[in-house]
Write a protein that holds these residues in place. Structure first.
Motif, PDB file in Angstrom:
ATOM      1  N   LYS A   1       1.001  -1.125  -0.102  1.00  0.00           N
ATOM      2  CA  LYS A   1       0.020   0.095   0.048  1.00  0.00           C
ATOM      3  C   LYS A   1       0.961   1.408  -0.022  1.00  0.00           C
ATOM      4  O   LYS A   1       0.591   2.248  -0.587  1.00  0.00           O
ATOM      5  CB  LYS A   1      -1.024   0.032   1.259  1.00  0.00           C
ATOM      6  N   THR A   2       2.018   1.249   0.746  1.00  0.00           N
ATOM      7  CA  THR A   2       2.861   2.330   0.605  1.00  0.00           C
ATOM      8  C   THR A   2       3.494   2.695  -0.729  1.00  0.00           C
ATOM      9  O   THR A   2       3.532   3.699  -1.254  1.00  0.00           O
ATOM     10  CB  THR A   2       3.920   2.181   1.674  1.00  0.00           C
ATOM     11  N   SER A   3       4.020   1.480  -1.450  1.00  0.00           N
ATOM     12  CA  SER A   3       4.488   1.594  -2.746  1.00  0.00           C
ATOM     13  C   SER A   3       3.351   2.341  -3.671  1.00  0.00           C
ATOM     14  O   SER A   3       3.500   3.011  -4.404  1.00  0.00           O
ATOM     15  CB  SER A   3       4.912   0.226  -3.151  1.00  0.00           C
TER      16      SER A   3
ATOM     17  N   VAL B   1       5.814   9.366   2.425  1.00  0.00           N
ATOM     18  CA  VAL B   1       6.902   8.923   1.697  1.00  0.00           C
ATOM     19  C   VAL B   1       6.861   9.567   0.260  1.00  0.00           C
ATOM     20  O   VAL B   1       7.884  10.193  -0.131  1.00  0.00           O
ATOM     21  CB  VAL B   1       6.934   7.417   1.749  1.00  0.00           C
ATOM     22  N   GLY B   2       5.635   9.456  -0.289  1.00  0.00           N
ATOM     23  CA  GLY B   2       5.307  10.235  -1.456  1.00  0.00           C
ATOM     24  C   GLY B   2       5.792  11.612  -1.486  1.00  0.00           C
ATOM     25  O   GLY B   2       6.382  12.028  -2.551  1.00  0.00           O
ATOM     26  N   MET B   3       5.030  12.490  -0.636  1.00  0.00           N
ATOM     27  CA  MET B   3       5.533  13.737  -0.563  1.00  0.00           C
ATOM     28  C   MET B   3       6.921  14.145  -0.386  1.00  0.00           C
ATOM     29  O   MET B   3       7.524  15.052  -1.049  1.00  0.00           O
ATOM     30  CB  MET B   3       4.519  14.560   0.594  1.00  0.00           C
TER      31      MET B   3
ATOM     32  N   VAL C   1       0.785   4.308  -2.876  1.00  0.00           N
ATOM     33  CA  VAL C   1       0.339   5.435  -3.013  1.00  0.00           C
ATOM     34  C   VAL C   1       1.662   6.157  -3.406  1.00  0.00           C
ATOM     35  O   VAL C   1       1.383   7.591  -3.987  1.00  0.00           O
ATOM     36  CB  VAL C   1       0.036   5.906  -1.332  1.00  0.00           C
ATOM     37  N   LEU C   2       2.766   5.843  -3.036  1.00  0.00           N
ATOM     38  CA  LEU C   2       3.872   6.472  -3.517  1.00  0.00           C
ATOM     39  C   LEU C   2       4.041   6.429  -5.307  1.00  0.00           C
ATOM     40  O   LEU C   2       4.278   7.763  -5.458  1.00  0.00           O
ATOM     41  CB  LEU C   2       5.433   5.933  -3.261  1.00  0.00           C
ATOM     42  N   LEU C   3       3.675   5.599  -5.823  1.00  0.00           N
ATOM     43  CA  LEU C   3       3.538   5.501  -7.204  1.00  0.00           C
ATOM     44  C   LEU C   3       2.625   6.480  -7.800  1.00  0.00           C
ATOM     45  O   LEU C   3       2.646   7.180  -8.587  1.00  0.00           O
ATOM     46  CB  LEU C   3       3.244   4.088  -7.852  1.00  0.00           C
ATOM     47  N   GLN C   4       1.417   6.520  -6.780  1.00  0.00           N
ATOM     48  CA  GLN C   4       0.238   7.484  -7.384  1.00  0.00           C
ATOM     49  C   GLN C   4       0.638   8.824  -7.130  1.00  0.00           C
ATOM     50  O   GLN C   4       0.317   9.834  -7.885  1.00  0.00           O
ATOM     51  CB  GLN C   4      -0.786   7.098  -6.621  1.00  0.00           C
ATOM     52  N   THR C   5       1.484   9.170  -6.242  1.00  0.00           N
ATOM     53  CA  THR C   5       2.097  10.599  -6.157  1.00  0.00           C
ATOM     54  C   THR C   5       2.953  10.903  -7.092  1.00  0.00           C
ATOM     55  O   THR C   5       2.678  12.035  -7.677  1.00  0.00           O
ATOM     56  CB  THR C   5       2.620  10.502  -4.772  1.00  0.00           C
ATOM     57  N   PHE C   6       3.858   9.919  -7.626  1.00  0.00           N
ATOM     58  CA  PHE C   6       4.634  10.357  -9.016  1.00  0.00           C
ATOM     59  C   PHE C   6       3.985  10.358 -10.019  1.00  0.00           C
ATOM     60  O   PHE C   6       3.978  11.385 -10.692  1.00  0.00           O
ATOM     61  CB  PHE C   6       5.697   9.226  -9.151  1.00  0.00           C
TER      62      PHE C   6
ATOM     63  N   LEU D   1      -2.193   1.882   7.543  1.00  0.00           N
ATOM     64  CA  LEU D   1      -0.941   2.385   7.891  1.00  0.00           C
ATOM     65  C   LEU D   1      -0.329   2.555   6.510  1.00  0.00           C
ATOM     66  O   LEU D   1       0.290   3.603   6.388  1.00  0.00           O
ATOM     67  CB  LEU D   1      -0.292   1.222   8.774  1.00  0.00           C
ATOM     68  N   GLY D   2      -0.424   1.624   5.699  1.00  0.00           N
ATOM     69  CA  GLY D   2       0.335   1.776   4.317  1.00  0.00           C
ATOM     70  C   GLY D   2      -0.180   3.310   3.490  1.00  0.00           C
ATOM     71  O   GLY D   2       0.642   3.774   2.814  1.00  0.00           O
ATOM     72  N   MET D   3      -1.426   3.546   3.704  1.00  0.00           N
ATOM     73  CA  MET D   3      -2.061   4.701   2.937  1.00  0.00           C
ATOM     74  C   MET D   3      -1.366   6.061   3.574  1.00  0.00           C
ATOM     75  O   MET D   3      -1.068   6.774   2.742  1.00  0.00           O
ATOM     76  CB  MET D   3      -3.550   4.911   3.267  1.00  0.00           C
ATOM     77  N   GLY D   4      -1.246   5.926   4.814  1.00  0.00           N
ATOM     78  CA  GLY D   4      -0.781   7.049   5.542  1.00  0.00           C
ATOM     79  C   GLY D   4       0.575   7.256   5.524  1.00  0.00           C
ATOM     80  O   GLY D   4       1.194   8.217   5.226  1.00  0.00           O
ATOM     81  N   LEU D   5       1.344   6.167   5.486  1.00  0.00           N
ATOM     82  CA  LEU D   5       2.895   6.300   5.328  1.00  0.00           C
ATOM     83  C   LEU D   5       3.210   6.424   3.873  1.00  0.00           C
ATOM     84  O   LEU D   5       4.263   7.293   3.529  1.00  0.00           O
ATOM     85  CB  LEU D   5       3.402   4.978   5.555  1.00  0.00           C
TER      86      LEU D   5
END
Length: 192
Positions: A32-34, A94-96, A36-41, A86-90
């Motif tokens: 989930k962290t990955s 991390v993405g920002m 959201v990070l990819l979504q930010t990019f 937790l992955g969503m928030g993290l």
């Protein structure tokens, strides 16, 4: 004489807990962290009009979404749900931070200088390879010129430094940031 094992044996209950609860939860957190990070990019690339990188990231992002959701939906246990949350928030944090550190995206730099310094300020920006436009106006203390330039985020500090080399202190603002800010003589309130 018997030597102690290099790696002590874990109790069977702890091994079962790790295998059934903790490891799947951590896998969901990482996925989930990955995602959201990819979504930010992807969002940064879409906004800046970079189609190919945005499309490639979307392909990877979709596979990560499907994998994470399948792990959670096949077992709606509280640890997996907590891992998803937790992955969503993290991932957001991390993405920002990644976008900031990689200096992705575009920003608009505005410098307010005396009209006598406007042409030289614009020329200093152009010497860096960026466009610059000068607008004349009326401020609190009389005539003022605004020098406007849209640049990549990673170039914003160099542009502000070039303007200040011509006229210091210049009232400079940098917009299109997560938290736009401004200050006399530089950039305040937002990390550029």
């Amino acid at each position: 004489m018997t030597s102690a094992p290099l790696f002590p044996t874990l109790p069977p209950d702890l091994v079962a807990l790790m295998a059934d609860v903790l490891v799947p939860m951590l896998v969901v957190v990482v996925l989930k962290t990955s995602e959201v990070l990819l979504q930010t990019f992807r969002t940064v690339f879409v906004v800046s009009g970079r189609r190919l990188p945005a499309g490639m990231i979307a392909l990877v992002e979709a596979s990560v979404i499907i994998t994470a959701l399948s792990l959670v939906l096949t077992d709606l246990s509280p640890p997996r749900i907590a891992g998803f949350i937790l992955g969503m928030g993290l991932g957001t944090v991390v993405g920002m931070e990644a976008v900031y550190r990689l200096r992705l995206g575009m920003v608009t730099v505005r410098a307010f200088v005396p009209p006598a310094h406007a042409a030289r300020s614009a020329d200093a920006i152009r010497a860096l390879g960026h466009g610059a436009t000068v607008f004349l106006g009326e401020g609190r203390d009389g005539e003022v010129a605004m020098v406007l330039s849209s640049v990549r985020r990673r170039d914003a500090r160099r542009v502000v430094t070039a303007i200040e080399a011509v006229h210091r202190p210049a009232f400079t603002t940098v917009d299109n940031l997560p938290a736009p800010g401004s200050a006399i003589g530089g950039i305040l309130g937002a990390r550029v």
